[in-house]
Design a protein around this motif. Sequence first.
Motif, PDB file in Angstrom:
ATOM      1  N   THR A 134       0.853  -1.182   0.000  1.00 40.43           N
ATOM      2  CA  THR A 134       0.000   0.000   0.000  1.00 40.43           C
ATOM      3  C   THR A 134       0.895   1.240   0.000  1.00 40.43           C
ATOM      4  O   THR A 134       1.963   1.235   0.616  1.00 40.43           O
ATOM      5  CB  THR A 134      -0.918   0.053   1.240  1.00 40.43           C
ATOM      6  N   THR A 162      -2.213  -0.897  -3.572  1.00 39.48           N
ATOM      7  CA  THR A 162      -3.437  -0.230  -3.144  1.00 39.48           C
ATOM      8  C   THR A 162      -3.134   1.197  -2.705  1.00 39.48           C
ATOM      9  O   THR A 162      -2.224   1.427  -1.907  1.00 39.48           O
ATOM     10  CB  THR A 162      -4.102  -0.997  -1.982  1.00 39.48           C
ATOM     11  N   ARG A 209     -10.034  -1.880  -0.884  1.00 40.78           N
ATOM     12  CA  ARG A 209      -8.806  -2.330  -0.239  1.00 40.78           C
ATOM     13  C   ARG A 209      -8.446  -3.729  -0.726  1.00 40.78           C
ATOM     14  O   ARG A 209      -9.314  -4.548  -1.008  1.00 40.78           O
ATOM     15  CB  ARG A 209      -8.981  -2.348   1.277  1.00 40.78           C
ATOM     16  N   THR A 211      -7.327  -6.142   0.951  1.00 40.67           N
ATOM     17  CA  THR A 211      -7.805  -7.175   1.879  1.00 40.67           C
ATOM     18  C   THR A 211      -9.265  -7.526   1.606  1.00 40.67           C
ATOM     19  O   THR A 211      -9.655  -8.696   1.702  1.00 40.67           O
ATOM     20  CB  THR A 211      -7.646  -6.703   3.334  1.00 40.67           C
ATOM     21  N   MET A 244      -3.056  -2.969   6.929  1.00 43.26           N
ATOM     22  CA  MET A 244      -3.086  -3.928   5.822  1.00 43.26           C
ATOM     23  C   MET A 244      -2.223  -5.147   6.134  1.00 43.26           C
ATOM     24  O   MET A 244      -2.626  -6.290   5.921  1.00 43.26           O
ATOM     25  CB  MET A 244      -2.605  -3.260   4.531  1.00 43.26           C
ATOM     26  N   THR A 248      -3.801  -8.816   6.403  1.00 40.23           N
ATOM     27  CA  THR A 248      -3.410  -9.779   5.374  1.00 40.23           C
ATOM     28  C   THR A 248      -2.657 -10.957   5.983  1.00 40.23           C
ATOM     29  O   THR A 248      -2.854 -12.111   5.586  1.00 40.23           O
ATOM     30  CB  THR A 248      -2.557  -9.114   4.284  1.00 40.23           C
TER      31      THR A 248
END
Length: 276
Positions: A134, A162, A209, A211, A244, A248
Motif C-alpha cells: 500500500t 493499493t 482495499r 484485503t 493492511m 493480510t
Amino acid sequence: MTDASPDQTAQKTAAAKPSPFHELEVLWVRHWTDQLFSFGVKRPEDFRFRSGEFVMIGLPGEDGAKPVLRAYSIASPFWAEELEFFSIKVPDGPLTSRLQKIVAGDTVLMGKKPTGTLVLDALTGGERLWLIGTGTGLAPWLSVAREPETYSRFKEVIVCHTVRNVQDLAYRDFFTKGIHEDPLIGDEAKAQLKYYPTVTRERFETPGRITDRIKSGDLFADLQLPIGFSPNTDRVMLCGSMAMIKETAELLESYGMKEGSNAEPGDYVLERAFVG
C-alpha cells in the motif's frame, strides 16, 4: 619530542572514527503528487544489498543537532548503478518535511548497513509470488520485480498496489510497460509479471482495499486464479500500512501459511521495521 595536546588527541580520535553514513549526491527528484516523490542518489562503489532490503536515509540535523533518519526500502535492484527511493511527504514530519525539498546536486545521508526480511532468501520455494503493498510500500517491489532470481524461482509474479486515489498509483506506467524494456529481465517480466492496482476513494476498475478483494475472492477471479492462497503454491511479501499488513497476515495464516525470516524461510514475509 612533546606529547600531543588533549585537543590534538581528541581530533585524531574523531578523525579515526569512520562515519556511520555515506554522504551521497542527489541525481534526480520526481514529484508524483503533492504527497509522493521519488529520488535517486549516486551509489557508493562498496555498497552491496539484496533486492528488497531497506536502509536508513536522512539529512544532517539543523543547528548542530543529530541527523534525522528514517528506514527506506531501496527501490532499485541489487545490480543498479544508482539507488532509488520512494517517499511520502509529511508536512510537519521531522525528516520528510525537509527531504521533499531536495533537488539534484544536494546531499543526503545513507546508512552503510542494509537489512530486512522482504528478500527471496526468507521464502521457501513456490510457484506464484505475490508482492502486496500500500502507498510507498510499493518501493521494495520495484527492487524484487527487477531481480532475475525472482523469475527463475517463480512462474508467476503479481504486484498488488493499493492507494487512495488514482493519481497515487506511482510507477503504474513502469509496471504496465516500462519494465518490459528492462535489459536484464524485460522478457521474463512480459511473460510472468502481472500488475494489480486497487483504489479506495475513487471510481476504478478494481476498487477497494486489497484485503477486501482477497476476502471477496474478487482478486483471484480478476486474475483467473483459484480462490484463496495455498501453502503449496503461493508465496507472499507484505509492505505498507500496518493495518493492511496485520489483516493480510491473519488471512494468510488462516490459509495455513507460515511467516518466514532470514533465519527460517517461510510462506510469507513482512517488514517489522516499518511502523507505517
